[in-house]
Write a protein that holds these residues in place. Structure first.
Motif, PDB file in Angstrom:
ATOM      1  N   VAL A  74       0.840  -1.207   0.000  1.00  0.00           N
ATOM      2  CA  VAL A  74       0.000   0.000   0.000  1.00  0.00           C
ATOM      3  C   VAL A  74       0.870   1.250   0.000  1.00  0.00           C
ATOM      4  CG1 VAL A  74      -1.736   1.308   1.298  1.00  0.00           C
ATOM      5  CG2 VAL A  74      -1.920  -1.178   1.125  1.00  0.00           C
ATOM      6  N   TYR A  77       2.020   2.972  -3.213  1.00  0.00           N
ATOM      7  CA  TYR A  77       1.063   3.791  -3.966  1.00  0.00           C
ATOM      8  C   TYR A  77       0.657   5.049  -3.181  1.00  0.00           C
ATOM      9  CZ  TYR A  77       0.816  -0.548  -6.572  1.00  0.00           C
ATOM     10  OH  TYR A  77       1.151  -1.667  -7.301  1.00  0.00           O
ATOM     11  N   ASP A  78       1.512   5.447  -2.254  1.00  0.00           N
ATOM     12  CA  ASP A  78       1.236   6.643  -1.450  1.00  0.00           C
ATOM     13  C   ASP A  78       1.518   7.891  -2.291  1.00  0.00           C
ATOM     14  OD1 ASP A  78       0.823   8.539   0.467  1.00  0.00           O
ATOM     15  OD2 ASP A  78       2.568   8.031   1.688  1.00  0.00           O
ATOM     16  N   ASN A  79       0.465   8.547  -2.739  1.00  0.00           N
ATOM     17  CA  ASN A  79       0.637   9.750  -3.563  1.00  0.00           C
ATOM     18  C   ASN A  79       0.276  11.025  -2.795  1.00  0.00           C
ATOM     19  OD1 ASN A  79      -2.085   9.450  -3.351  1.00  0.00           O
ATOM     20  ND2 ASN A  79      -2.518   9.470  -5.558  1.00  0.00           N
ATOM     21  N   SER A 160      -1.005   4.390  -9.912  1.00  0.00           N
ATOM     22  CA  SER A 160      -2.244   4.254  -9.141  1.00  0.00           C
ATOM     23  C   SER A 160      -2.328   2.848  -8.557  1.00  0.00           C
ATOM     24  CB  SER A 160      -3.452   4.518 -10.030  1.00  0.00           C
ATOM     25  OG  SER A 160      -3.411   5.817 -10.575  1.00  0.00           O
ATOM     26  N   ALA A 161      -2.993   2.729  -7.444  1.00  0.00           N
ATOM     27  CA  ALA A 161      -3.136   1.423  -6.792  1.00  0.00           C
ATOM     28  C   ALA A 161      -4.031   0.515  -7.636  1.00  0.00           C
ATOM     29  CB  ALA A 161      -3.727   1.606  -5.405  1.00  0.00           C
ATOM     30  N   SER A 163      -7.000  -1.941  -8.692  1.00  0.00           N
ATOM     31  CA  SER A 163      -8.404  -1.770  -8.305  1.00  0.00           C
ATOM     32  C   SER A 163      -8.816  -2.677  -7.147  1.00  0.00           C
ATOM     33  CB  SER A 163      -9.311  -2.035  -9.509  1.00  0.00           C
ATOM     34  OG  SER A 163      -9.086  -3.345 -10.007  1.00  0.00           O
ATOM     35  N   MET A 166      -7.522  -2.406  -2.352  1.00  0.00           N
ATOM     36  CA  MET A 166      -8.181  -1.862  -1.158  1.00  0.00           C
ATOM     37  C   MET A 166      -9.619  -2.364  -1.011  1.00  0.00           C
ATOM     38  SD  MET A 166      -5.558  -0.188  -0.304  1.00  0.00           S
ATOM     39  CE  MET A 166      -6.230   0.433   1.215  1.00  0.00           C
ATOM     40  N   ALA A 219      -3.533   5.941   0.021  1.00  0.00           N
ATOM     41  CA  ALA A 219      -4.531   4.983  -0.477  1.00  0.00           C
ATOM     42  C   ALA A 219      -5.408   4.473   0.666  1.00  0.00           C
ATOM     43  CB  ALA A 219      -3.840   3.819  -1.181  1.00  0.00           C
ATOM     44  N   LYS A 222      -7.579   7.333   2.248  1.00  0.00           N
ATOM     45  CA  LYS A 222      -8.778   7.650   1.469  1.00  0.00           C
ATOM     46  C   LYS A 222      -9.924   6.713   1.836  1.00  0.00           C
ATOM     47  CE  LYS A 222     -11.021   9.987  -1.577  1.00  0.00           C
ATOM     48  NZ  LYS A 222     -11.320  11.416  -1.321  1.00  0.00           N
ATOM     49  N   ASP A 314      -5.996  14.451   3.469  1.00  0.00           N
ATOM     50  CA  ASP A 314      -7.110  14.346   2.524  1.00  0.00           C
ATOM     51  C   ASP A 314      -7.940  15.632   2.620  1.00  0.00           C
ATOM     52  OD1 ASP A 314      -9.876  13.859   1.635  1.00  0.00           O
ATOM     53  OD2 ASP A 314      -9.207  11.793   1.335  1.00  0.00           O
TER      54      ASP A 314
END
Length: 586
Positions: A74, A77-79, A160-161, A163, A166, A219, A222, A314
């Protein structure tokens, strides 16, 4: 059938069950087998902090991988564009005034050292109330000061993570948040001394698990923020549905409703009774709103505060948390007045509020949609109105003015400080300060609050006998006038630097002069010849406001002295009390 399904899944072991659950969640948004398993694991009649149960959650979330493998995946994919590191009291942090847009900007050591602050006006400090690293947040600092890990460019070219990564987390997270809410409700019902403290201790490992999830990056955060802010999720999980005869659900609802009534709201002026943030009855529509309620009710437990702040990167969540905080703000003033440990409580309140109100756009939207400025001033007035005593200036029998009692704990322990600090924070934003100075009703309320300090703590010279014990109220009096009156005044004046804002200055002067006239009438001071030469009050904030704004108008905004001075009779009356202070110092 549901319990059998859960039993069969658990016999597969944690990793096997997690793999089955992930396959199901990848295909449907309503995973029957996962929900059956969660019904068993999240049974509210079980202790919330069982290690085995928490371990099950970690494995299920991992979906067939180990918890550590899942966390590392995870994080790839930490943006997130902001740092958001949360710290508590005594943490060493940095503040760069050159890069800061907000005066409350704070940076962790790593972000400060990796940024370019050569030759800048910065300082290193030990945090008093706790904080959050602002690196990457364009609303509070300039991009030139960001480190190379944060800012709008930090997530460029980051993948991007997948689909399905998560999908289990999305199905589980609302149920986990619900379990925490259920626990907080239960604890409030016990009625035992220090129940709140023990209730948070009893959920320590569960909240730590949520902290660990949030540390996996954007990710996962969110997923958590959607669960916290979606009204439909809250409604589906907390609303008592027709035919629901669950004794636990009905009791939980009753406990919650009783708790809402136990946190009173200051009585607002009639014209603001329809303001959403001043309603007598609280109505919660999301998990974050109810969670903020319990945070206030439990006097801001550190672990819960840090959980709320961990998700601030966020922007949608930050807006939702700010709205929830403002909706409960007037009730916070009640808690500050009654708190057993006002110093700790004050620091924890500011730990949250400074992160929310340092954003000018957000503070301005709260002022427009939830009357934030009115809520703050009403809350301050409420706190001081509880400790008013009759003023003794001049003839006490003809004095109908009431002032703050400087011997009371609210004054001595600076219980008002978080509210004043928040107001000062939002007034540092020019757009918010303009709203404040443009609203005649708000100015009238503000100067009514200032009047509670006008002429307080009267000093009486003793000529006949020695004063054996000097009162210690003078420190509380001077501190209150400095913090509650002078700091906001200088913050407002800083925005009035040219003729384009002269109308704001004139509005403040008119409101201030009206308050001074009301004060003179209340103390029955109609003749400039004073007969009480042995008494003096050093606290004249209304006079200070008038003189400072008058000087600003003349010095920077193009007005002449004749444009701002009152008539000779009023001026003569206004001069006497400041002159008395000067004479007393000779």
């Amino acid at each position: 059938m549901a319990s059998l399904s859960a039993h069969v899944l658990m016999k597969k072991g944690k990793r096997g069950a997690a793999a089955c659950v992930k396959a199901e969640c990848a295909k449907t948004a309503s995973p029957i087998h996962l929900n059956a398993l969660l019904d068993k694991l999240l049974n509210p009649e079980k202790a919330i902090d069982e290690w085995e149960t928490i371990d099950w959650f970690k494995w299920l979330m991992a979906g067939g991988s180990t918890p550590d493998e899942f966390a590392n995946t995870v994080r790839r994919y930490d943006n997130a564009t902001t740092c958001g590191l949360v710290w508590t009291a005594n943490f060493i942090a940095y503040r760069c005034r050159t890069c800061g847009i907000s005066p409350c900007i704070s940076l962790c050591a790593k972000c400060f050292q990796q940024g370019n602050h050569d030759g800048h006006d910065f300082n290193m400090f030990r945090s008093q109330a706790g904080g959050v690293c602002d690196c990457g947040d364009t609303s509070v600092m300039k991009e030139s000061g960001f480190c190379n890990q944060h800012g709008p460019q930090a997530n460029v070219n980051k993948p991007s993570a997948p689909s399905d990564l998560m999908c289990v987390a999305e199905a589980m997270m609302p149920r986990l948040i619900l379990r925490l809410i259920q626990h907080l409700r239960e604890v409030s019902h016990s009625g035992a001394p220090d129940a709140y403290m023990f209730g948070i201790q009893d959920s320590d490992q569960f909240i730590s698990m949520l902290h660990n999830f949030s540390e996996m990056g954007a990710a996962m955060r969110k997923v958590m923020t959607v669960a916290l802010t979606d009204p439909q999720i809250y409604k589906d999980l907390t609303e008592i549905k027709p035919g629901d005869d669950s004794k636990y659900n009905l009791q939980s609802k009753k406990i919650y409703e009783d708790a809402l009534k136990s946190l009173p709201n200051p009585e607002p002026p009639d014209e603001y009774k329809d303001c959403p943030s001043l309603q007598e009855q609280l109505v919660h529509r999301t998990f974050i709103e109810e969670l903020v309620f319990w945070t206030v009710k439990y006097e801001f437990p550190q672990k819960l505060v840090c959980f709320l702040l961990n998700l601030l990167s966020d922007p949608d969540y930050k807006e939702a948390l700010t709205r929830a905080f403002v909706l409960h703000y007037s009730r916070i003033s009640v808690m500050l007045e009654k708190g057993k440990d006002p110093d700790t409580l004050s620091n924890r309140v500011v730990h949250v509020s400074v992160q929310l109100f340092s954003n000018e756009g957000l503070a301005s939207r709260m002022a427009d949609s939830l009357n934030l400025l009115h809520v703050m001033v009403i809350s301050l007035k409420y706190m001081m109105s509880k400790i008013l005593i009759q003023n003794t200036l001049h003839d006490a029998g003809k004095n109908f003015h009431f002032v703050a009692d400087c011997s009371r704990p609210v004054m001595k322990e600076h219980s008002y400080w978080p509210l004043v600090s928040d107001l000062n924070n939002v007034l540092s934003h020019k757009s918010v300060a303009v709203k404040f100075m443009s609203d005649n009703n708000l100015l009238e309320m503000w100067f009514a609050f200032m009047s509670m300090f006008q002429g307080m703590n009267v000093n009486q010279r003793e000529l006949k006998q020695h004063v054996e014990f000097e009162p210690h109220t003078y420190y509380a009096a001077f501190s209150a006038e400095l913090e509650a009156c002078a700091y906001p005044m200088w913050t407002l004046v800083a925005h009035l630097t040219n003729p384009s804002t002269v109308h704001l200055t004139q509005g403040v002067l008119i409101a201030c002069l009206s308050a001074i006239q009301d004060w003179l009438d209340a103390i029955n001071f109609t003749d400039a010849n004073m007969s009480d030469s042995l008494q003096v009050s050093f606290h004249l904030p209304l006079h200070r406001y008038f003189s400072v704004f008058m000087c600003q108008a003349i010095k920077h905004q193009g007005l002449a002295l004749r444009d701002v001075l009152p008539g000779p009779e009023m001026l003569h009356l206004m001069m006497m009390h400041p002159l008395r202070v000067q004479v007393s110092l000779l």
